[in-house]
Design an enzyme around this catalytic site. Structure first.
Site, PDB file in Angstrom:
ATOM      1  N   CYS A  42      -6.153  -8.586  31.933  1.00 57.64           N
ATOM      2  CA  CYS A  42      -6.816  -8.002  30.764  1.00 57.64           C
ATOM      3  C   CYS A  42      -7.763  -6.886  31.206  1.00 57.64           C
ATOM      4  O   CYS A  42      -8.332  -6.930  32.295  1.00 57.64           O
ATOM      5  CB  CYS A  42      -7.596  -9.084  30.004  1.00 57.64           C
ATOM      6  SG  CYS A  42      -8.315  -8.488  28.447  1.00 57.64           S
ATOM      7  N   ASP A  44     -10.603  -6.419  30.058  1.00 55.12           N
ATOM      8  CA  ASP A  44     -11.976  -6.931  29.925  1.00 55.12           C
ATOM      9  C   ASP A  44     -12.819  -6.634  31.169  1.00 55.12           C
ATOM     10  O   ASP A  44     -12.400  -6.938  32.289  1.00 55.12           O
ATOM     11  CB  ASP A  44     -11.905  -8.451  29.684  1.00 55.12           C
ATOM     12  CG  ASP A  44     -13.227  -9.012  29.200  1.00 55.12           C
ATOM     13  OD1 ASP A  44     -14.243  -8.843  29.912  1.00 55.12           O
ATOM     14  OD2 ASP A  44     -13.260  -9.613  28.111  1.00 55.12           O
ATOM     15  N   ARG A  46     -15.274  -7.994  32.376  1.00 52.89           N
ATOM     16  CA  ARG A  46     -15.763  -9.151  33.125  1.00 52.89           C
ATOM     17  C   ARG A  46     -14.692  -9.785  34.001  1.00 52.89           C
ATOM     18  O   ARG A  46     -14.983 -10.667  34.816  1.00 52.89           O
ATOM     19  CB  ARG A  46     -16.292 -10.211  32.138  1.00 52.89           C
ATOM     20  CG  ARG A  46     -17.396  -9.690  31.234  1.00 52.89           C
ATOM     21  CD  ARG A  46     -17.593 -10.585  30.027  1.00 52.89           C
ATOM     22  NE  ARG A  46     -16.405 -10.616  29.182  1.00 52.89           N
ATOM     23  CZ  ARG A  46     -16.292 -11.345  28.064  1.00 52.89           C
ATOM     24  NH1 ARG A  46     -17.292 -12.127  27.690  1.00 52.89           N
ATOM     25  NH2 ARG A  46     -15.190 -11.295  27.349  1.00 52.89           N
ATOM     26  N   HIS A  98      -7.488 -14.758  30.342  1.00 53.11           N
ATOM     27  CA  HIS A  98      -8.824 -15.350  30.514  1.00 53.11           C
ATOM     28  C   HIS A  98      -9.302 -15.954  29.207  1.00 53.11           C
ATOM     29  O   HIS A  98      -9.013 -15.430  28.125  1.00 53.11           O
ATOM     30  CB  HIS A  98      -9.825 -14.309  31.025  1.00 53.11           C
ATOM     31  CG  HIS A  98     -10.133 -13.222  30.038  1.00 53.11           C
ATOM     32  ND1 HIS A  98     -11.299 -13.176  29.309  1.00 53.11           N
ATOM     33  CD2 HIS A  98      -9.421 -12.147  29.628  1.00 53.11           C
ATOM     34  CE1 HIS A  98     -11.285 -12.111  28.524  1.00 53.11           C
ATOM     35  NE2 HIS A  98     -10.159 -11.474  28.693  1.00 53.11           N
ATOM     36  N   CYS A 101     -11.076 -14.351  25.556  1.00 52.22           N
ATOM     37  CA  CYS A 101     -10.430 -13.034  25.476  1.00 52.22           C
ATOM     38  C   CYS A 101     -10.561 -12.486  24.057  1.00 52.22           C
ATOM     39  O   CYS A 101     -10.090 -13.100  23.096  1.00 52.22           O
ATOM     40  CB  CYS A 101      -8.955 -13.143  25.861  1.00 52.22           C
ATOM     41  SG  CYS A 101      -8.104 -11.542  25.854  1.00 52.22           S
TER      42      CYS A 101
HETATM   43 CO    CO Z   1      -9.265 -10.201  27.332  1.00 55.27          CO
END
Ligand code: CO
Length: 218
Positions: A42, A44, A46, A98, A101
């Site tokens: 992803c 993302d 993090r 994750h 998400c």
């Molecule tokens: Co995500």
């Protein structure tokens, strides 16, 4: 939060730290790459790829998008997988989702997300495929976590549907496809322990693109 100027300062420090342990570090990585792993994760902020696996530059080929999707009409991810399998000869393909998400969460809401609609549709399709199991989970948080896992599993299946993956596996015995979930709250990776060979065999009735009878091979 690092300031914009700080990023270049960080970069100079990083170069210095790499050279301190290996003077030829950059000369070496500039020559060529032989990563054993393709990581699809992803976007993302993090969920970093190299950091969470503790690997160095040159060790993993990376593709990231919203909610780690593998869609056959997405030229970007198709090009990445094709290059990784046919030219880099990666031994493992990892799809890593994750918990928490945002993309998966958005796909569970009855909201018009504009251009994100066709993208998140892929996740809604995963929900539809597993509707009975998901609707039986009464706790919304648990249902959300399970959809994250099922989304990873379905994207792994999408990887396994590809001609490059099937043909290379039948010929060479790799790449093997793995599904992982990263837990933001603990930092740990969870291997979903998908049975790659079983999935490969299960889908061949419809998705076999190898032109061979796999039973004779394995
Ligand atoms: Co995500």
């Amino acid at each position: 939060m690092a300031s914009y100027e700080q990023l270049f300062e960080n970069n100079r420090n990083w170069v210095a730290s790499k050279l301190a342990t290996n003077k030829e570090f950059f000369e070496k990585i500039a020559r060529e790459q032989h990563p054993d792993y393709l990581y699809i994760g992803c976007s993302d902020s993090r969920v970093t790829a190299e950091d969470l696996m503790g690997v160095e530059p040159g060790e993993v080929f990376v593709h990231r998008n919203v909610a780690n999707l593998v869609n056959a009409t997405d030229l970007n991810v198709m090009a990445v997988i094709n290059y990784a399998v046919r030219h880099l000869n990666v031994k493992h393909i990892i799809v890593c989702g994750h918990y928490n998400c945002g993309g998966v969460k958005a796909a569970m809401q009855p909201v018009d997300m504009g251009i994100l609609n066709p993208w998140l549709r892929n996740i809604r399709d995963v929900y539809r495929l597993h509707k009975t199991e998901l609707n039986n989970i009464k706790d919304v948080e648990q249902r959300y976590r399970r959809l994250v896992e099922l989304n990873v599993e379905e994207q792994c299946i999408n990887v396994i549907k590809l001609a490059s993956v099937q043909q290379t596996y039948v010929e060479k015995g790799f790449p093997v496809v793995h599904g992982w979930v990263f837990d933001l709250k603990t930092g740990y990776l969870k291997d979903l322990n998908l049975d790659f060979v079983k999935i490969l065999k299960d889908i061949r009735e419809i998705y076999n693109l190898t032109g061979t009878n796999w039973d004779e091979k394995k």
